[in-house]
Design a protein around this motif. Structure first.
Motif, short mmCIF file in Angstrom:
data_model
loop_
_atom_site.label_atom_id
_atom_site.label_comp_id
_atom_site.label_asym_id
_atom_site.label_seq_id
_atom_site.Cartn_x
_atom_site.Cartn_y
_atom_site.Cartn_z
N PRO A 1 -5.34 14.75 -13.73
CA PRO A 1 -5.30 13.70 -12.71
C PRO A 1 -6.68 13.26 -12.25
N LEU A 2 -6.74 12.05 -11.73
CA LEU A 2 -7.97 11.57 -11.10
C LEU A 2 -8.28 12.41 -9.87
N VAL A 3 -7.29 12.65 -9.03
CA VAL A 3 -7.41 13.51 -7.84
C VAL A 3 -6.35 14.58 -7.95
N ASP A 4 -6.76 15.83 -8.01
CA ASP A 4 -5.80 16.92 -8.13
C ASP A 4 -5.14 17.12 -6.76
N LEU A 5 -3.95 16.56 -6.59
CA LEU A 5 -3.29 16.63 -5.29
C LEU A 5 -2.88 18.04 -4.93
N ARG A 6 -2.73 18.90 -5.92
CA ARG A 6 -2.42 20.30 -5.61
C ARG A 6 -3.62 20.98 -4.94
N VAL A 7 -4.81 20.59 -5.35
CA VAL A 7 -6.00 21.12 -4.70
C VAL A 7 -6.16 20.52 -3.31
N THR A 8 -5.96 19.20 -3.18
CA THR A 8 -6.10 18.56 -1.87
C THR A 8 -5.01 19.00 -0.91
N ALA A 9 -3.90 19.54 -1.44
CA ALA A 9 -2.83 20.01 -0.57
C ALA A 9 -3.07 21.42 -0.05
N ARG A 10 -4.08 22.10 -0.55
CA ARG A 10 -4.41 23.41 0.00
C ARG A 10 -4.71 23.24 1.49
N PRO A 11 -4.22 24.12 2.32
CA PRO A 11 -4.36 23.91 3.77
C PRO A 11 -5.78 23.65 4.22
N GLN A 12 -6.76 24.39 3.68
CA GLN A 12 -8.13 24.21 4.11
C GLN A 12 -8.63 22.80 3.77
N ALA A 25 0.83 -1.21 0.00
CA ALA A 25 0.00 0.00 0.00
C ALA A 25 0.86 1.25 0.00
N VAL A 26 1.91 1.26 0.83
CA VAL A 26 2.79 2.44 0.89
C VAL A 26 3.46 2.68 -0.46
N VAL A 27 4.00 1.62 -1.05
CA VAL A 27 4.72 1.76 -2.32
C VAL A 27 3.77 2.21 -3.43
N VAL A 28 2.63 1.55 -3.53
CA VAL A 28 1.69 1.85 -4.62
C VAL A 28 1.13 3.26 -4.48
N LEU A 29 0.77 3.67 -3.26
CA LEU A 29 0.19 5.00 -3.08
C LEU A 29 1.22 6.10 -3.29
N LEU A 30 2.47 5.85 -2.93
CA LEU A 30 3.51 6.84 -3.23
C LEU A 30 3.71 6.97 -4.74
N ALA A 31 3.74 5.82 -5.44
CA ALA A 31 3.88 5.87 -6.90
C ALA A 31 2.66 6.55 -7.53
N TRP A 32 1.48 6.27 -6.98
CA TRP A 32 0.28 6.91 -7.49
C TRP A 32 0.34 8.42 -7.29
N GLY A 33 0.80 8.88 -6.11
CA GLY A 33 0.92 10.30 -5.86
C GLY A 33 1.87 10.98 -6.83
N ARG A 34 2.98 10.32 -7.12
CA ARG A 34 3.93 10.88 -8.09
C ARG A 34 3.29 10.98 -9.47
N TRP A 35 2.55 9.96 -9.85
CA TRP A 35 1.88 9.98 -11.15
C TRP A 35 0.85 11.11 -11.23
N GLU A 36 0.06 11.28 -10.18
CA GLU A 36 -0.97 12.31 -10.17
C GLU A 36 -0.37 13.71 -10.27
N LEU A 37 0.76 13.92 -9.60
CA LEU A 37 1.40 15.23 -9.66
C LEU A 37 1.96 15.53 -11.05
N ARG A 38 2.32 14.49 -11.79
CA ARG A 38 2.89 14.69 -13.13
C ARG A 38 1.82 14.71 -14.21
N SER A 39 0.62 14.25 -13.89
CA SER A 39 -0.45 14.15 -14.88
C SER A 39 -1.10 15.51 -15.10
N SER A 40 -1.42 15.81 -16.36
CA SER A 40 -2.10 17.07 -16.66
C SER A 40 -3.59 16.99 -16.37
#
Length: 516
Positions: free
Chosen positions: A281-292, A264-279
């Motif tokens: 993404p399934l889940v916009d991690l930049r939006v989910t990283a907003r403090p609020q 789970a740790v390995v796959v989710l880390l790889a998934w996070g890297r993919w999402e950050l590089r994708s134009s």
């Protein structure tokens, strides 16, 4: 200073590589017919109630499943686990597709597996088709975040806060009604009736949504769906939730459990890297990283834990024999009836939570809700000895849950663009589910370790139940602390967020589309 939309032709700037940056989303068509808010909220709340009923449907059958399906108890437990896993995978996918193709359309699509799964379960005579049917039912659990997000599209702003609170509370009502209903049917009729009724209710939801719920914000569907992102997130979540839900059966230090946690740790880390590089993404991690958003999701995990802990402890206390000295000797049916008022309390308190959010902001409502949950757990130390005492405990706890559940979608939608509401709400729902799964694992370990010998049978001890309730109290306090530190801008204290990025006044785009 005027800011150009990124969808405007002039907004296609040169990227650092010298190529024109393609727009991340195509324009959308907003459909806002003459909406009757009460009717829309009523239909969507019914959808939430039906989804919650699906989750409690098999609770009265758990002890009888091995005999009913001619299988072992460990195999029968997959009837519950399958729904958990499929819901975890389907919820964020349904949210993203809702943003792309329209939330009402995906809500209707999500109802289809609820119907199909219920029919498969009703016809099942062995464990495999029952697991398949329950897995299909889990695929439909995206209806709640889709419904909450659809409210933002179709309702006027003055109706939005109270409607979100009512829609969120529908999960509690479904749980409250589902348990005694399932117990009554299981005791007085064939268990197959449960699933036929579930299929009929799901069809009713689909019909009412088709007739009375407007389409809302409808995307063009031209954005590419992130298939690899969906596979990566689904694989990581399955590994994580399998380890959490089955760890007590397999052994927490077994190779299977530890291997799943590591995977789970390995796959989710790889998934996070993919999402950050994708134009796209399934889940916009930049939006989910907003403090609020980030802090709200963190509080959601804790609230999910605190909400579920008492639903594991109280039913056992109500049903254990009185001869134990702390059990209350209630039947399954009576237990369901004692638990029902607490779920209804969530709906009754929804307007109060909406008024508090309107006056002080949803952050305050979330903090107050978490504190009330903690108070409910704390009161159990004095009230555990009677059915009326446990009723008071559940009423207090679910009052807090109702306040918190109504505030979380408002906080999320106050921080994300309207084009991302469904995926952001779905991810928040996933965080709550992870918290509930963690509660099931942790509370299960506590009760399994603190036992007493009762006539040759080992049962959870009174001290074990008290320890579990104290744990819920502490987690509720932790959720209140996290909620208190959610950084909400004064302009975003309500549930409506601007369509643009609150920090840049431009709707967020991936790094690959950043302007030169």
């Amino acid at each position: 200073m005027a800011v150009r939309s990124r969808d405007h032709p002039a907004a296609a700037r040169k990227s650092s590589g010298g190529r024109p940056a393609e727009p991340r989303e195509k324009p959308v068509v907003s459909s806002k017919p003459d909406v009757r808010p009460g009717r829309v909220v009523g239909v969507l709340a019914l959808a939430g109630i039906v989804a919650a009923i699906m989750q409690t449907l098999v609770v009265p059958l758990i002890g009888d499943l091995p005999v009913m399906l001619d299988t072992s108890p460990s195999n029968a437990s997959w009837v519950v686990t399958a729904t958990l896993l499929s819901a975890a995978v389907a919820t964020p996918v349904a949210g993203r597709l809702g943003d792309m193709y329209g939330k009402r359309r995906m809500l209707l699509v999500s109802v289809l597996p609820l119907v199909a799964g219920s029919v498969v379960c009703a016809l099942a005579s062995s464990v495999v088709p029952m697991i398949v049917g329950r897995g299909l039912q889990g695929l439909g659990m995206g209806v709640v975040p889709l419904g909450v997000s659809l409210l933002r599209d179709v309702l006027p702003p003055e109706k939005l806060g109270s409607s979100i609170a009512l829609m969120s509370a529908s999960m509690g009502v479904g749980g409250a009604l589902g348990l005694p209903f399932s117990a009554a049917v299981a005791e007085n009729a064939s268990w197959r009736v449960l699933f036929w009724v579930a299929a009929a209710l799901s069809l009713l939801v689909a019909l009412l949504a088709w007739l009375f719920v407007p389409a809302g914000r409808v995307g063009t569907g031209s954005v590419r769906f992130d298939v690899l992102g969906a596979i990566g997130l689904g694989s990581g979540l399955i590994c994580l939730l399998l380890a959490v839900s089955k760890g007590s059966d397999w052994g927490w230090t077994s190779g299977t459990t530890l291997g799943l946690f590591a995977a789970a740790v390995v796959v989710l880390l790889a998934w996070g890297r993919w999402e950050l590089r994708s134009s796209e993404p399934l889940v916009d991690l930049r939006v989910t990283a907003r403090p609020q958003v980030l802090m709200t999701n963190a509080a959601s995990v804790l609230v999910g834990f605190a909400m579920y802990a008492q639903s594991l402890v109280v039913p056992q206390l109500l049903q254990l024999p009185e001869a134990t000295g702390y059990g209350l000797g209630q039947s399954m049916m009576a237990m369901g009836l004692w638990m029902a008022p607490a779920g209804l309390m969530m709906m009754a308190l929804a307007p109060l939570g909406a008024k508090l959010s309107a006056a002080r902001g949803p952050k305050v409502t979330l903090s107050v809700g978490a504190l009330v949950i903690s108070l409910g757990y704390g009161s159990s130390l004095l009230l555990m000895g009677s059915t009326w005492g446990l009723l008071v405990v559940t009423l207090i706890c679910n009052t807090g849950v109702g306040l918190a559940y109504g505030a979380m979608p408002a906080l999320i939608m106050g921080a994300v663009p309207q084009s991302a509401t469904a995926s952001a709400n779905s991810f928040n729902t996933l965080m709550r589910s992870i918290g509930s799964s963690a509660a099931a694992a942790v509370i299960g370990v506590v009760l399994a370790q603190m036992t007493t010998d009762f006539g040759g049978h080992f049962l959870p001890s009174e001290n074990g139940f008290r320890a579990a309730m104290l744990m819920g109290c502490g987690v509720g306090l932790a959720a209140a602390v996290v909620a208190a530190f959610i950084p909400v801008r004064e302009a975003e204290a309500g549930s409506q967020a601007p369509e643009t990025d609150p920090e840049t006044d431009i709707e967020p785009r991936p790094a690959s589309e950043a302007t030169a």
